[in-house]
Design a protein around this motif. Structure first.
Motif, mmCIF file in Angstrom:
data_model
loop_
_atom_site.group_PDB
_atom_site.id
_atom_site.type_symbol
_atom_site.label_atom_id
_atom_site.label_comp_id
_atom_site.label_asym_id
_atom_site.label_seq_id
_atom_site.Cartn_x
_atom_site.Cartn_y
_atom_site.Cartn_z
ATOM 1 N N VAL A 187 0.836 -1.195 0.000
ATOM 2 C CA VAL A 187 0.000 0.000 0.000
ATOM 3 C C VAL A 187 0.875 1.251 0.000
ATOM 4 O O VAL A 187 1.816 1.351 0.803
ATOM 5 N N PRO A 188 0.585 2.221 -0.877
ATOM 6 C CA PRO A 188 1.343 3.482 -0.845
ATOM 7 C C PRO A 188 1.108 4.220 0.461
ATOM 8 O O PRO A 188 -0.013 4.291 0.965
ATOM 9 N N GLN A 189 2.179 4.762 1.025
ATOM 10 C CA GLN A 189 2.132 5.459 2.305
ATOM 11 C C GLN A 189 2.651 6.880 2.113
ATOM 12 O O GLN A 189 3.694 7.089 1.494
ATOM 13 N N VAL A 190 1.922 7.853 2.655
ATOM 14 C CA VAL A 190 2.352 9.256 2.625
ATOM 15 C C VAL A 190 2.589 9.700 4.060
ATOM 16 O O VAL A 190 1.696 9.591 4.909
ATOM 17 N N THR A 191 3.798 10.193 4.349
ATOM 18 C CA THR A 191 4.179 10.613 5.695
ATOM 19 C C THR A 191 4.802 11.999 5.633
ATOM 20 O O THR A 191 5.663 12.245 4.782
ATOM 21 N N ARG A 192 4.369 12.877 6.533
ATOM 22 C CA ARG A 192 5.032 14.184 6.629
ATOM 23 C C ARG A 192 6.214 14.044 7.564
ATOM 24 O O ARG A 192 6.059 13.790 8.743
ATOM 25 N N LEU A 193 7.396 14.246 7.021
ATOM 26 C CA LEU A 193 8.621 14.078 7.801
ATOM 27 C C LEU A 193 8.928 15.317 8.633
ATOM 28 O O LEU A 193 9.252 15.224 9.814
ATOM 29 N N LEU A 194 8.869 16.478 8.021
ATOM 30 C CA LEU A 194 9.118 17.757 8.678
ATOM 31 C C LEU A 194 8.091 18.775 8.208
ATOM 32 O O LEU A 194 7.683 18.740 7.044
ATOM 33 N N PRO A 195 7.690 19.704 9.084
ATOM 34 C CA PRO A 195 7.956 19.764 10.523
ATOM 35 C C PRO A 195 7.412 18.525 11.244
ATOM 36 O O PRO A 195 6.451 17.921 10.800
ATOM 37 N N LEU A 196 8.047 18.196 12.337
ATOM 38 C CA LEU A 196 7.697 16.985 13.061
ATOM 39 C C LEU A 196 6.267 17.052 13.570
ATOM 40 O O LEU A 196 5.842 18.041 14.160
ATOM 41 N N GLN A 197 5.519 15.962 13.337
ATOM 42 C CA GLN A 197 4.190 15.819 13.910
ATOM 43 C C GLN A 197 4.307 15.052 15.219
ATOM 44 O O GLN A 197 4.879 13.961 15.259
ATOM 45 N N ILE A 198 3.774 15.622 16.289
ATOM 46 C CA ILE A 198 3.899 15.014 17.618
ATOM 47 C C ILE A 198 3.211 13.657 17.631
ATOM 48 O O ILE A 198 2.086 13.495 17.163
ATOM 49 N N VAL A 199 3.918 12.664 18.157
ATOM 50 C CA VAL A 199 3.364 11.321 18.238
ATOM 51 C C VAL A 199 2.160 11.314 19.157
ATOM 52 O O VAL A 199 2.172 11.922 20.234
ATOM 53 N N GLU A 200 1.114 10.615 18.741
ATOM 54 C CA GLU A 200 -0.123 10.543 19.537
ATOM 55 C C GLU A 200 0.167 9.946 20.908
ATOM 56 O O GLU A 200 0.806 8.903 21.041
#
Length: 296
Positions: A187-200
């Motif tokens: 499955v294609p995955q899209v992730t924002r690397l920066l700015p850092l997204q705070i881990v839930e």
């Protein structure tokens, strides 16, 4: 009839040769995927742990670090596309490129310019054929990623992120890659690397856990050390995920090709048998006809 029979036999031999090749490639991919999955499983806990660590420092230090601060108005974003160097992997490359195009349309609808960083010859060929520009391209080790390449990609992205927008810098970095779900699903995955997204979960526990955090040296120094490691680990993990997904896609595609070759062999064998039977029938008819003519 004889010429038609020769054509069928030639097609049968061609399908049998193709089946040998695709079967061998299927076995090679099957042997490589276990090692690729083991590398993903080994790298993922570290990547997740360092992401949580950076998130915790960002939440509890209350500091404004360049790699954590979101711009009020994002004018330029970077998209890193992970593909393979070789094909014969079904929809592996096309689906990640399609996902990247959808992300591009979304970002452009928000008024952002896009800079592309390409990993793999297929991404480079896709952009070159369409005469589209990219900032940098890395090729050669997509099936067996090495950390040195991930570090090189990381350094380029950090340099672009801290550079002013007027000089070609970016304010966001997104990763687009295939993630291995199972042997039959990538499955294609899209992730924002920066700015850092705070881990839930980190931000929710900030009030209770804040007293447990003391930074030595200062929080800025800790972030300066952790953030490059975080970016390198996330990129390397994405490269490993993409490599494992590629091997699974290749195995699936080659198994399908071998099955299709079997079907072709069966069909052409039946047609060859029919042609041979028709040829025999014709020969018998000619013999019988000749015998009748001689007896008359």
């Amino acid at each position: 009839m004889g010429a038609q029979l020769r054509v069928y036999r030639q097609k049968i031999r061609s399908a049998q040769t193709t089946k040998k090749i695709t079967r061998a490639m299927e076995l090679i991919a099957a042997s490589r995927i276990q090692k690729a999955k083991a590398r993903v499983e080994a790298s993922t806990p570290y990547a997740n742990a360092i992401t949580r660590a950076v998130s915790a420092v960002a939440v509890h230090s209350k500091t404004d670090h360049p790699l954590l601060t979101e711009a009020e108005k994002v004018e330029r974003a970077a998209v890193v596309i992970f593909t393979s160097d070789r094909g014969l992997a079904g929809a592996f490359n096309s689906q990640v490129l399609r996902e990247a195009e959808e992300l591009t349309e979304l970002l452009r609808s928000e008024g952002k310019e896009i800079s592309y960083y390409l990993i793999g010859r297929k991404a480079q060929g896709y952009f070159s054929f369409r005469r589209r520009a990219s900032e940098r391209t890395w090729m050669g080790d997509t099936e067996n990623p090495v950390f040195e390449t991930a570090k090189e990609v990381s350094d380029s992205l950090i340099e672009a992120f801290v550079r002013p927008v007027a000089e070609g810098g970016v304010q966001e970095i997104h990763l687009v890659y295939n993630r291995l779900i199972s042997m039959v699903s990538q499955v294609p995955q899209v992730t924002r690397l920066l700015p850092l997204q705070i881990v839930e979960g980190v931000a929710d526990a900030s009030d209770q856990a804040e007293a447990l955090y003391e930074f030595e040296p200062e929080a800025e120094v800790v972030l300066d050390k952790l953030l490059p490691d975080y970016i390198e680990s996330r990129i390397f993990n994405a490269m490993l995920e993409s490599a494992a997904a590629k091997h699974a896609a290749t195995q699936k595609a080659m198994k399908s090709a071998s099955d299709n070759a079997d079907a072709l062999i069966r069909d052409y064998t039946r047609l060859a048998n029919n042609a041979r039977q028709a040829e025999i029938t014709q020969q018998i008819s000619e013999i019988v006809g000749g015998a009748d003519a001689l007896s008359g």
